[in-house]
Design a protein around this motif. Sequence first.
Motif, PDB file in Angstrom:
ATOM      1  N   ARG A   1      34.380  57.113  46.113  1.00 35.72           N
ATOM      2  CA  ARG A   1      33.858  55.809  45.741  1.00 35.72           C
ATOM      3  C   ARG A   1      34.179  54.821  46.844  1.00 35.72           C
ATOM      4  O   ARG A   1      35.323  54.664  47.223  1.00 35.72           O
ATOM      5  CB  ARG A   1      34.566  55.314  44.476  1.00 35.72           C
ATOM      6  CG  ARG A   1      34.153  55.978  43.212  1.00 35.72           C
ATOM      7  CD  ARG A   1      35.178  55.609  42.126  1.00 35.72           C
ATOM      8  NE  ARG A   1      34.784  56.163  40.842  1.00 35.72           N
ATOM      9  CZ  ARG A   1      33.912  55.587  40.032  1.00 35.72           C
ATOM     10  NH1 ARG A   1      33.362  54.442  40.355  1.00 35.72           N
ATOM     11  NH2 ARG A   1      33.603  56.148  38.879  1.00 35.72           N
TER      12      ARG A   1
ATOM     13  N   ARG B   1      44.421  46.096  41.439  1.00 37.98           N
ATOM     14  CA  ARG B   1      43.001  45.953  41.764  1.00 37.98           C
ATOM     15  C   ARG B   1      42.432  47.241  42.334  1.00 37.98           C
ATOM     16  O   ARG B   1      41.310  47.630  42.028  1.00 37.98           O
ATOM     17  CB  ARG B   1      42.816  44.803  42.752  1.00 37.98           C
ATOM     18  CG  ARG B   1      43.029  43.455  42.108  1.00 37.98           C
ATOM     19  CD  ARG B   1      43.159  42.366  43.135  1.00 37.98           C
ATOM     20  NE  ARG B   1      41.939  42.201  43.904  1.00 37.98           N
ATOM     21  CZ  ARG B   1      41.862  41.513  45.037  1.00 37.98           C
ATOM     22  NH1 ARG B   1      42.932  40.947  45.537  1.00 37.98           N
ATOM     23  NH2 ARG B   1      40.721  41.391  45.669  1.00 37.98           N
ATOM     24  N   THR B   2      43.231  47.898  43.200  1.00 33.99           N
ATOM     25  CA  THR B   2      42.736  49.138  43.801  1.00 33.99           C
ATOM     26  C   THR B   2      42.655  50.254  42.761  1.00 33.99           C
ATOM     27  O   THR B   2      41.740  51.073  42.789  1.00 33.99           O
ATOM     28  CB  THR B   2      43.630  49.547  44.985  1.00 33.99           C
ATOM     29  OG1 THR B   2      43.866  48.401  45.796  1.00 33.99           O
ATOM     30  CG2 THR B   2      42.967  50.614  45.831  1.00 33.99           C
TER      31      THR B   2
ATOM     32  N   ASP C   1      36.846  52.029  33.019  1.00 34.51           N
ATOM     33  CA  ASP C   1      35.408  51.958  32.763  1.00 34.51           C
ATOM     34  C   ASP C   1      35.100  51.247  31.452  1.00 34.51           C
ATOM     35  O   ASP C   1      34.068  50.606  31.313  1.00 34.51           O
ATOM     36  CB  ASP C   1      34.820  53.374  32.716  1.00 34.51           C
ATOM     37  CG  ASP C   1      34.382  53.825  34.105  1.00 34.51           C
ATOM     38  OD1 ASP C   1      33.987  52.929  34.886  1.00 34.51           O
ATOM     39  OD2 ASP C   1      34.434  55.027  34.398  1.00 34.51           O
TER      40      ASP C   1
ATOM     41  N   SER D   1      49.639  43.056  42.819  1.00 37.25           N
ATOM     42  CA  SER D   1      48.295  42.669  42.430  1.00 37.25           C
ATOM     43  C   SER D   1      47.256  43.573  43.111  1.00 37.25           C
ATOM     44  O   SER D   1      46.277  43.997  42.501  1.00 37.25           O
ATOM     45  CB  SER D   1      48.135  41.198  42.805  1.00 37.25           C
ATOM     46  OG  SER D   1      46.821  40.810  42.814  1.00 37.25           O
ATOM     47  N   LEU D   2      47.514  43.891  44.375  1.00 42.03           N
ATOM     48  CA  LEU D   2      46.588  44.745  45.129  1.00 42.03           C
ATOM     49  C   LEU D   2      46.554  46.170  44.558  1.00 42.03           C
ATOM     50  O   LEU D   2      45.498  46.801  44.494  1.00 42.03           O
ATOM     51  CB  LEU D   2      47.025  44.776  46.600  1.00 42.03           C
ATOM     52  CG  LEU D   2      45.959  45.048  47.646  1.00 42.03           C
ATOM     53  CD1 LEU D   2      44.787  44.090  47.510  1.00 42.03           C
ATOM     54  CD2 LEU D   2      46.556  44.935  49.048  1.00 42.03           C
TER      55      LEU D   2
ATOM     56  N   VAL E   1      44.117  37.737  38.500  1.00 46.19           N
ATOM     57  CA  VAL E   1      43.270  38.934  38.430  1.00 46.19           C
ATOM     58  C   VAL E   1      42.506  39.062  37.110  1.00 46.19           C
ATOM     59  O   VAL E   1      41.808  40.044  36.901  1.00 46.19           O
ATOM     60  CB  VAL E   1      44.064  40.231  38.702  1.00 46.19           C
ATOM     61  CG1 VAL E   1      44.760  40.165  40.041  1.00 46.19           C
ATOM     62  CG2 VAL E   1      45.068  40.511  37.605  1.00 46.19           C
TER      63      VAL E   1
ATOM     64  N   ALA F   1      41.950  49.841  39.666  1.00 42.61           N
ATOM     65  CA  ALA F   1      40.745  49.556  38.887  1.00 42.61           C
ATOM     66  C   ALA F   1      39.506  49.984  39.674  1.00 42.61           C
ATOM     67  O   ALA F   1      38.596  50.617  39.140  1.00 42.61           O
ATOM     68  CB  ALA F   1      40.681  48.072  38.557  1.00 42.61           C
ATOM     69  N   GLU F   2      39.526  49.663  40.947  1.00 44.47           N
ATOM     70  CA  GLU F   2      38.378  49.944  41.805  1.00 44.47           C
ATOM     71  C   GLU F   2      38.136  51.452  41.919  1.00 44.47           C
ATOM     72  O   GLU F   2      37.013  51.926  41.829  1.00 44.47           O
ATOM     73  CB  GLU F   2      38.692  49.321  43.161  1.00 44.47           C
ATOM     74  CG  GLU F   2      37.840  49.685  44.312  1.00 44.47           C
ATOM     75  CD  GLU F   2      38.578  49.263  45.599  1.00 44.47           C
ATOM     76  OE1 GLU F   2      39.124  48.141  45.618  1.00 44.47           O
ATOM     77  OE2 GLU F   2      38.610  50.062  46.539  1.00 44.47           O
ATOM     78  N   GLN F   3      39.214  52.212  42.085  1.00 44.77           N
ATOM     79  CA  GLN F   3      39.076  53.663  42.211  1.00 44.77           C
ATOM     80  C   GLN F   3      39.104  54.347  40.839  1.00 44.77           C
ATOM     81  O   GLN F   3      39.136  55.572  40.767  1.00 44.77           O
ATOM     82  CB  GLN F   3      40.183  54.227  43.105  1.00 44.77           C
ATOM     83  CG  GLN F   3      40.115  53.766  44.562  1.00 44.77           C
ATOM     84  CD  GLN F   3      38.896  54.314  45.286  1.00 44.77           C
ATOM     85  OE1 GLN F   3      38.388  55.391  44.976  1.00 44.77           O
ATOM     86  NE2 GLN F   3      38.392  53.558  46.266  1.00 44.77           N
ATOM     87  N   ARG F   4      39.113  53.544  39.785  1.00 43.46           N
ATOM     88  CA  ARG F   4      39.132  54.062  38.402  1.00 43.46           C
ATOM     89  C   ARG F   4      40.256  55.082  38.201  1.00 43.46           C
ATOM     90  O   ARG F   4      40.032  56.182  37.694  1.00 43.46           O
ATOM     91  CB  ARG F   4      37.790  54.713  38.033  1.00 43.46           C
ATOM     92  CG  ARG F   4      36.563  53.854  38.279  1.00 43.46           C
ATOM     93  CD  ARG F   4      36.483  52.694  37.290  1.00 43.46           C
ATOM     94  NE  ARG F   4      35.190  52.044  37.346  1.00 43.46           N
ATOM     95  CZ  ARG F   4      34.848  51.077  38.221  1.00 43.46           C
ATOM     96  NH1 ARG F   4      35.743  50.638  39.096  1.00 43.46           N
ATOM     97  NH2 ARG F   4      33.656  50.546  38.193  1.00 43.46           N
TER      98      ARG F   4
ATOM     99  N   LEU G   1      41.863  42.304  34.614  1.00 41.49           N
ATOM    100  CA  LEU G   1      42.550  43.477  35.171  1.00 41.49           C
ATOM    101  C   LEU G   1      44.034  43.463  34.820  1.00 41.49           C
ATOM    102  O   LEU G   1      44.713  44.474  34.903  1.00 41.49           O
ATOM    103  CB  LEU G   1      42.399  43.519  36.692  1.00 41.49           C
ATOM    104  CG  LEU G   1      40.972  43.605  37.219  1.00 41.49           C
ATOM    105  CD1 LEU G   1      40.992  43.695  38.736  1.00 41.49           C
ATOM    106  CD2 LEU G   1      40.252  44.799  36.640  1.00 41.49           C
TER     107      LEU G   1
ATOM    108  N   LEU H   1      38.481  36.703  42.596  1.00 44.13           N
ATOM    109  CA  LEU H   1      37.779  37.820  41.962  1.00 44.13           C
ATOM    110  C   LEU H   1      36.323  37.417  41.794  1.00 44.13           C
ATOM    111  O   LEU H   1      36.024  36.439  41.116  1.00 44.13           O
ATOM    112  CB  LEU H   1      38.390  38.130  40.605  1.00 44.13           C
ATOM    113  CG  LEU H   1      39.666  38.966  40.606  1.00 44.13           C
ATOM    114  CD1 LEU H   1      39.977  39.407  39.195  1.00 44.13           C
ATOM    115  CD2 LEU H   1      39.539  40.178  41.510  1.00 44.13           C
TER     116      LEU H   1
ATOM    117  N   GLN I   1      35.287  44.686  41.994  1.00 43.57           N
ATOM    118  CA  GLN I   1      35.708  46.034  41.630  1.00 43.57           C
ATOM    119  C   GLN I   1      34.532  47.011  41.618  1.00 43.57           C
ATOM    120  O   GLN I   1      34.657  48.120  41.146  1.00 43.57           O
ATOM    121  CB  GLN I   1      36.382  45.991  40.250  1.00 43.57           C
ATOM    122  CG  GLN I   1      37.886  46.149  40.293  1.00 43.57           C
ATOM    123  CD  GLN I   1      38.579  45.064  41.085  1.00 43.57           C
ATOM    124  OE1 GLN I   1      38.274  43.894  40.930  1.00 43.57           O
ATOM    125  NE2 GLN I   1      39.492  45.437  41.951  1.00 43.57           N
TER     126      GLN I   1
ATOM    127  N   THR J   1      32.019  49.740  42.872  1.00 39.77           N
ATOM    128  CA  THR J   1      32.105  50.788  43.878  1.00 39.77           C
ATOM    129  C   THR J   1      30.757  51.472  44.035  1.00 39.77           C
ATOM    130  O   THR J   1      29.947  51.506  43.118  1.00 39.77           O
ATOM    131  CB  THR J   1      33.152  51.845  43.504  1.00 39.77           C
ATOM    132  OG1 THR J   1      32.921  52.272  42.167  1.00 39.77           O
ATOM    133  CG2 THR J   1      34.551  51.291  43.630  1.00 39.77           C
TER     134      THR J   1
END
Lengths: 290, 409
Positions: free
Chosen positions: A138, B250-251, B406, B246-247, B279, B253-256, B282, A124, A129, A131
């Motif tokens: 995003r 993470r995804t 966020d 785990s993926l 992680v 979180a990334e795409q909120r 997260l 990490l 994370q 975007t």
Amino acid sequence: MSAEVILSSLANGVMLGGLYALVALGLTLIFGVMKVINFAHGSLMMLSMYASFWLATRAGLDPYLSLLVTLPAAFGVGYAIQRAVIAPVLRAPEHNQLLMTLGLALFLDNLALVVFRADPRTLLVAYSQTTVPLGSIRLNLPRLLAFAGALVISGLLWLFLKRTALGRALRASAEERDGAALCGIPVGRVHATAFGIGTACVAAAGAMALPFFYVSPEVGNTFVITAFVVVVLGGLGSFPGALVGGLLVGVVESLGGLYVHGSLAQIGIFGLFVAVLLIRPAGLLGARHA
Amino acid sequence: MTTRRRFLRTVAGAGAAAGALGFPRVLRAQAREILVGETHPLTGGLAREGNLGKQGIELAVNEINAAGGIKALGGARLKLMVLDNESKPPVAISTMERFKDAGAVAVLGPYASGLAFVTTQEAEKYRIPHVLDVAVADGITERGFKYTFRLGPSAGMGARTTVEYLGGLTREMRLGLKRVVLIHEDGLFGKSTADTLEKLLPGIGMQVIERIPHSAAAPSLNNEVLKIKAAKADIVIPSTYYPAHSLIIRTMAEQRVDVGAILSVYGGAGSQYRFIKDVGKLADYMLDGNHWYNPKHPRITGIIAAFERAYSQPFAYEWMLAYQSAWVLKDALERAGATDRDKVREALARTRLTNQIVPYPISFDEKGQNPGARPLLMQVQQGRIAVVYPGEFAETKPVIPVPAWDKRM
């Protein structure tokens, strides 16, 4: 399905496609020059991912900066592997070459299992994370960077092959091995160089995938099996073919995955693959006489 | 490695010291040993879990021997015969044959269901009592075997109880969470768990609005996560293997992709310290219904500390169940007062253990399953795994709905 989901999936497919292209470039270069199918490509990707992972966790080196270390190292390793293992079987029957690279892959994968254990590890970084907003969607920054990096590296490689003496020697050896040797090109060294560059390509792909993926001893297969499809789809040995094929496969896989579930998502890729082979057996951009 | 050796030395030292004090019983005891077989995947794909199991049994056996061995057998010490089944069922079969030939009184192990299916079958054939550590597949104890004993909850029991917990929790906290999305790997494990959940969830007033199967080896789970977002889920239940799990997080979180809760059943990730290490932040607020210890048990802190000192690894339920399985055998040997396999089997069948580190009493029904076994519900909070349900074991209150991505990045 909303436009946002489709657009996001499309963008993700393009970004992943760039990475497939970079992995496929290494494969296609090695095949183009030596006519050897390198099954150890995925294992070399995995090793480079571990190298970047340890450089990041132990030395605090950002995975992109670690390329400064891993790229020359990967080139050296590839060069040495070609000299030690591939060169002796270069004139042997094709199945011997296949077994040699497959054996190398098994050896490296199992070595990794012993040394690194089966645990997947995640790196990490601060921007993992992060975007970038693009309209309503995003884009994940590390994926975007990997895509951009893949394009830059492909471009540089293209210039190298077209503009430099060594690049011309590579192309000449690919075209006609014995003829090139007769013209005074040191074909042995050129082959090793090609293997080194191919390994560096996949190492770059590995390092750039690290911030958004994980690394485990079998991680290479995730990308390289698709890369084999890309190579054949684009045309074995074709440089632009690998790029176009990579992007196409990325998009087909991603969009296909919206409508077809799970493992079946790959059905789109293989459907396309069979169709191309039936209609254009040499691949999309493969040489017609091949 | 060094730590393990150091640990063994310490224990051996303690034993020697006890001997030097001159208890005649201890001295006599050292003359007798009881051979216990242990088959675990020490290499191959399940090596991590197998080695944890081995360490758990080692810890228990060292404790048992240091405390004077099996008293009913004149202080006889347990001697482990550890064989690596290489994560492969055919090898696991051959380990059982070697235990039989060596005269092992019982067999412990083998962590995975696929391995347990064959080891229990061999145990039945050779009439060797076999106490399982993890191996959750329901079918293992559905074959009428007499020599198989499973102390922990099966897959079905785990799913049923976790859904009950979820129902109890949402009722007590008055949460309006109704819409569930199941995301599962499309192999046998993920699919069968999702099938079970789809049947059980309506029972607590929840509705499965979408099932999203995915390939365990997918290079990206972006599409799957976008579908979760589009479905406007209240609760996401992943049943998949660790890397994909785990993926997914993470995804998301990334795409909120914000949901009320992410909960898994035997998902592993939410109750594994390696996930938190992997992680980081997260991992916070992940809920998981899984094997766990009774946090209120007076001995648990000491046992975990001893394990962590000996093996430099954080707590993992794999070793805990293996550790517990060795104590179950110890108790049976004490009551059998013999090393005859059938007498030990009889004693195991009459097991009535309470006050163990697992949060349930241990006894076995006619199928060899512990009917009282159950998982607990854990949540990751500030990098720590805490039991949040049921109330009698809860260390803290669950945080549901979870804060938006966020707000935590």
